[in-house]
Design an enzyme around this catalytic site. Structure first.
Site, PDB file in Angstrom:
ATOM      1  CB  ILE A 158      34.249 -13.675  16.276  1.00 43.00           C
ATOM      2  CG1 ILE A 158      34.496 -12.489  17.213  1.00 43.00           C
ATOM      3  CG2 ILE A 158      35.521 -14.072  15.546  1.00 43.00           C
ATOM      4  CD1 ILE A 158      35.423 -12.812  18.365  1.00 43.00           C
ATOM      5  CG  ASP A 159      31.474  -9.066  17.340  1.00 39.71           C
ATOM      6  OD1 ASP A 159      32.134  -9.731  18.155  1.00 39.71           O
ATOM      7  OD2 ASP A 159      31.792  -7.921  16.972  1.00 39.71           O
ATOM      8  CB  SER A 532      25.567 -41.304   6.954  1.00 37.27           C
ATOM      9  OG  SER A 532      26.407 -42.312   7.473  1.00 37.27           O
ATOM     10  N   GLY A 576      30.151 -42.740   6.008  1.00 34.08           N
ATOM     11  CA  GLY A 576      29.039 -42.159   5.271  1.00 34.08           C
ATOM     12  C   GLY A 576      28.177 -43.173   4.571  1.00 34.08           C
TER      13      GLY A 576
END
Length: 756
Positions: A158-159, A532, A576
Site C-alpha cells: 500500500i506504500d 464511456s 458506455g
C-alpha cells in the site's frame, strides 16, 4: 483427485505473497494460477509467504481454488514476514523444498523487502543446487533441470514506494479507505468547527499522504520526502488561520507515519494537536486510520493491476530457455524481472535495479536530502507538491479590478471529476489574478447569459462532489451568433470545456467557426470527462474510475446472490454507449465470464453456443454462476432481453436467467481518489495551456490527454481524422488488447481437466 495436464514438458510455477498484505493480491494470485494452468503447467500455492516455502506448506493449485476471490481483500494464501528466510540456511531450506517439488519458476508478490529476499535466493540458487547435489539430497537429473531459477516479482504494497512503477497493488484501495474516512470526518468537523489531524501509513514514502491531501482538499500535509524545518508550527497555524478567515469551518491535516523534521526529530499527531490548540485555541481531534487502510474489498484499479501483473509475470517466468529473442541473458542465467505499471502499460523491469533505486530513495529520505528524494520518486511526485501549494494556500491579495476572464462549461452527461477539474482551474487562475466564470447548464447557459463568478472561496469542497456543480447538458454549440455574443459580453479570454465526446465535438465546431467569429480565436482546452471513455486524445477520462468502482460493488453483490440461488445466469447491462470499455473492464475486474461489446462481433449462433457451454459447465459443477456483462450499445439487433431468451431456451427452466440494468447508479456518488486527483491535475494543466498558449504548440485548441503517465496537449484538429463520428468512438482503442483476457481468466482449458 489429481490434475492432468496436456502433453509436453511442463514446469512447476510457485506463487507466494509475502510481507504486509495489500488489496489486489488475490486478483494477482488468481491470474497466476489460471494462466499457468491454461498454458499446461503445474502451479503451486505457497502458503504463509516464505514461511511456507521453508516449511513445505505448498499445495498444487486447481482452477477452482481461485474462483470467487477477486473481490476479497488480504491474501487468500496467507502472508507473513519471515526472519528465517533472511538467513542463508533458511534460504537453502527453501531451495531444497523447491528442488523436491521441481518448482523452478517463482512469482513473488510483496513489497521491497520480499522482492529483495527473492533476488537474494536467485543469486544463491546455483550454489544451493550444487550443495544439495553434493549432499545427496537431489539427483543429477533434478539438479540439471533446476540449474536456473526463473523469477518474477509483483509489487504488492500500500506504500507505493517502488521506483519505476506508477502504482503498486493495494495503494489505490488504501487511498479509497483514506478518502472515505476523511469524507466522513469532514462532516462532523464542519458541524463543530473542529480540526482533524489524520495519520496515514506509508513508512518512508509520502505517496499516500500527499495524494490523499490533494484529493480531500487538506489544509496541510506532512510527508517524509520534505521534512519541515523547526518553524513548522508557525507555518501550519498561519495557514489554518488564513483559511478560517475566509470562512472555512473545518480543517484537515494529514500526517505520514514516517515524518521527521529537518533535524531528524519525529513529528507525531499529538505534537501537531498541541501546537494548534495552544496557538489558535481551536478544538482538535486525532484520527489514526491504521490497518483500516489495508482492509475492505479491492478497488477496481487494484483488481485490474493485479490481474494484468499476474498474467505478465507468468509470461515472464515461462518464456523458457528455448526462447532467446527478447530475453535478457547473462551467460546461462536470465535476469529476474519485476512487473511495473507505466501509464496503462505493464513493463518488465530488472528487479535488482528497481530494488537498488528504491533503497537509494529511502536512504536519501533518511538523510533528509529532499530534492534528490523527490526527484527519485518521479516528476509526478514533484507536480503533486506544486498542485497542493496552489489549490490549498489562500490568496494573499485581492483580485485586481481589471483582469483577464476565463470561462468553464460542462458538456454531456455528468460524471465524477468534473467539479475537481473546475475547482483546481479556478484556484490556479485566481492565484494568477485571473477571474473565472462558470457557464451553467451547457451552451444554453452561455446563450442565455446564465453564468456564475467562480472564486477561490466558493469552489471550496467541490473536489469531493460527484456530478456537475455547474449543471451540464448533452448539446453541441448552435446559434453561433448567440454563442459569440455570450463570449463577447463576458469578455472571455480563454475557454475550458469539460465533458466527453460532445465536448470534443464542441471544441471542433468552435475552431471551425473562428474565421467567421473573431471572439472564438481564444485558447480552448477540452478536459475529457465521461464514463464511456470515448473521448479521443486520451487513454483515460475523468469519471471512469468512480463508475467502475461503483459497478464492481454492485456486480459483487449480484454475483454473491447468484451463488446461493437458482438464478445462475446474470446478464448485467452497463452504460458506455457504443464504447465497450466499461463492459470489458467490468468483466476483467469482477471475474465475469463474458463481455458483449460492439467492438467484438457476436451473433445469435455465438450466443447459442455460449449458452450450451454454460449449461454444461453448470451441470458438471465446475461453474457456480455465469455473469455476462453487456454494453448498452453492443448491438442494434440483439438487446439484453434477446440474450435472455437465447439462454432461457437452452437452460429449460433448470437455471434462472436474470437481467440487471445498472442504469444511472453507475455514475457513482463521491468521486474516487483517482478521479479527484486526476481532475485536479487536468484542471491545473488546462490553466497552464490557456494562460500560456505557447505551451500547447502550434494549435491553441487542444484536448488534455493522459498519455502514459503524463498529461499532454493533443490538437483537436488532428483528432477529427481519428474518430468515428457516427458511433462517437476513436478508431484505435488501447483497451481492446485486454479483452481476450476475459475468456483466458474464466474459461477452463480442455487440456486441464480433473479426473476422479
Amino acid at each position: 483427485m489429481e490434475q492432468k495436464f496436456k502433453k509436453g514438458k511442463d514446469h512447476g510455477v510457485g506463487v507466494l505473497t509475502s510481507g504486509g498484505d495489500s488489496q489486489g493480491m488475490n486478483a494477482a494470485v488468481r491470474s497466476v494460477v489460471r494462466e499457468t494452468i491454461r498454458q499446461g503447467h503445474r502451479c503451486y500455492l505457497i502458503r504463509e509467504g516464505y514461511n511456507g516455502l521453508i516449511n513445505g506448506n505448498i499445495e498444487l493449485a486447481k482452477w477452482a481454488h481461485v474462483a470467487n476471490v477477486t473481490h476479497l481483500g488480504g491474501s487468500m494464501i496467507g502472508t507473513s514476514r519471515c526472519d528465517e528466510f533472511r538467513t542463508t540456511d533458511g534460504r537453502k531450506k527453501a531451495a531444497a523444498i523447491m528442488f523436491d517439488k521441481r518448482i523452478f519458476h517463482l512469482i513473488v508478490i510483496g513489497g521491497d523487502g520480499s522482492l529483495m529476499g527473492a533476488q537474494k535466493l536467485k543469486e544463491e540458487w546455483g550454489r544451493f543446487g550444487e550443495e544439495l547435489f553434493a549432499e545427496g539430497k537431489i539427483t543429477e537429473e533434478v539438479a540439471n533441470e533446476g540449474r536456473e531459477l526463473h523469477l518474477a516479482g509483483i509489487v504488492g504494497s500500500i506504500d507505493n514506494d517502488c521506483i519505476e512503477s506508477d502504482k503498486s497493488i493495494g495503494s489505490d484501495t488504501a487511498l479509497h479507505r483514506i478518502c472515505e474516512a476523511i469524507d466522513g470526518l469532514v462532516m462532523t468537523a464542519q458541524s463543530h468547527q473542529r480540526v482533524f489531524v489524520v495519520e496515514v501509513m506509508g513508512r518512508h514514502c509520502g505517496y499516500l499522504a500527499l495524494t490523499a491531501a490533494i484529493a480531500v482538499e487538506a489544509d496541510y500535509v506532512f510527508y517524509p520526502e520534505i521534512p519541515p524545518d523547526e518553524k513548522w508550527p508557525e507555518q501550519l497555524c498561519h495557514q489554518l488561520g488564513s483559511v478560517r478567515k475566509m470562512g472555512k469551518r473545518q480543517n484537515v491535516i494529514i500526517l505520514g507515519e514516517g515524518v521527521t523534521n529537518s533535524k531528524g526529530q519525529r513529528i507525531d499527531v499529538r505534537q501537531v494537536k498541541e501546537e494548534i490548540e495552544t496557538r489558535l485555541q481551536l478544538e482538535v481531534r486525532i484520527a489514526t486510520l491504521g490497518h483500516l487502510q489495508r482492509g475492505g474489498a479491492p478497488s477496481f484499479l487494484d483488481r485490474l493491476i493485479g490481474l494484468r501483473m499476474g498474467y505478465e509475470a507468468v509470461q515472464e517466468v515461462l518464456k523458457g530457455k528455448e526462447e532467446k529473442e527478447g530475453a535478457v541473458v547473462t551467460g546461462q542465467k536470465t535476469i529476474a524481472k519485476v512487473m511495473c505499471l507505466r501509464g496503462h502499460n505493464i513493463q518488465r523491469n530488472e528487479l535488482s535495479r528497481v530494488i537498488r533505486q528504491t533503497e537509494t530513495a529511502n536512504e536519501e529520505i533518511m538523510q533528509r536530502h529532499s530534492d534528490l528524494a523527490c526527484r527519485l520518486r518521479g516528476f509526478g511526485f514533484l507536480d503533486k507538491q506544486t498542485y497542493l501549494n496552489f489549490v490549498s494556500i489562500p490568496l494573499s491579495t485581492t483580485m485586481p479590478s481589471r483582469t483577464k476572464t476565463f470561462a468553464v462549461v460542462h458538456i454531456g452527461s455528468p460524471c465524477a471529476g468534473m467539479n475537481a477539474a473546475t475547482y483546481s482551474f479556478t484556484r490556479m487562475a485566481n492565484h494568477s489574478g485571473i477571474q473565472v466564470i462558470g457557464i451553467k447548464h451547457g451552451w444554453d447557459g452561455l446563450k442565455n447569459k446564465d453564468v456564475k463568478l467562480l472564486t477561490w472561496a466558493n469552489v471550496q469542497g467541490w473536489a469531493q462532489f460527484g456530478g456537475s456543480m455547474l449543471g451540464t447538458k448533452r448539446q453541441l454549440p448552435s446559434e453561433m451568433d448567440l454563442i459569440a455574443e455570450g463570449l463577447n459580453s463576458n469578455n472571455v479570454d480563454g475557454l475550458v470545456i469539460i465533458g466527453g465526446f460532445m465536448a470534443f465535438e464542441s471544441a471542433l465546431i468552435l475552431q471551425q467557426n473562428r474565421s467567421e467569429y473573431t471572439c472564438l480565436s481564444i485558447p480552448i482546452v477540452v478536459i475529457p470527462a465521461t464514463i464511456s471513455n470515448n473521448c479521443p486524445g486520451t487513454c483515460m477520462s475523468l469519471g471512469v474510475d468512480t463508475a467502475l468502482n461503483e459497478i464492481c460493488r454492485q456486480v459483487d453483490n449480484i454475483s454473491q446472490n447468484a451463488i446461493g440461488s437458482k438464478n445462475k445466469v446474470m446478464i448485467i447491462e452497463t452504460m458506455g454507449s457504443r464504447s465497450g470499455f466499461l463492459a470489458t473492464m467490468t468483466a476483467l475486474s469482477t471475474g465475469s465470464q463474458f463481455a458483449l461489446i460492439r467492438q467484438v462481433e457476436t451473433n445469435e449462433k455465438d450466443l447459442e453456443k455460449l449458452a450450451i457451454e454454460t449449461k454444461e459447465r453448470l451441470d458438471s459443477g465446475n461453474l457456480e454462476k455465469f455473469l455476462l456483462i453487456r454494453s448498452e450499445g453492443a448491438s442494434d439487433e440483439i438487446y439484453s432481453p434477446d440474450v435472455k431468451k437465447i439462454f432461457d431456451k437452452v437452460m429449460k427452466n433448470k437455471y434462472g436467467v436474470r437481467i440487471t440494468n445498472l442504469g444511472y447508479s453507475q455514475l457513482g456518488g463521491h468521486p474516487s481518489c483517482f478521479d479527484r486527483q486526476m481532475g485536479i491535475r487536468m484542471g491545473v494543466r488546462a490553466f497552464e495551456g490557456i494562460v500560456n498558449p505557447v505551451k500547447m504548440g502550434d494549435r491553441d485548441c487542444c484536448v488534455i490527454g493522459l498519455r502514459g503517465s503524463s498529461l499532454r496537449y493533443v490538437p483537436v484538429q488532428g483528432l477529427g481524422k481519428k474518430v468515428c463520428f457516427e458511433h462517437g468512438v476513436p478508431h484505435n482503442m488501447w483497451w481492446l488488447d485486454l479483452h481476450p483476457l476475459v475468456e483466458a481468466m474464466t474459461k477452463k482449458p480442455q487440456e486441464a481437466v480433473l479426473s476422479s
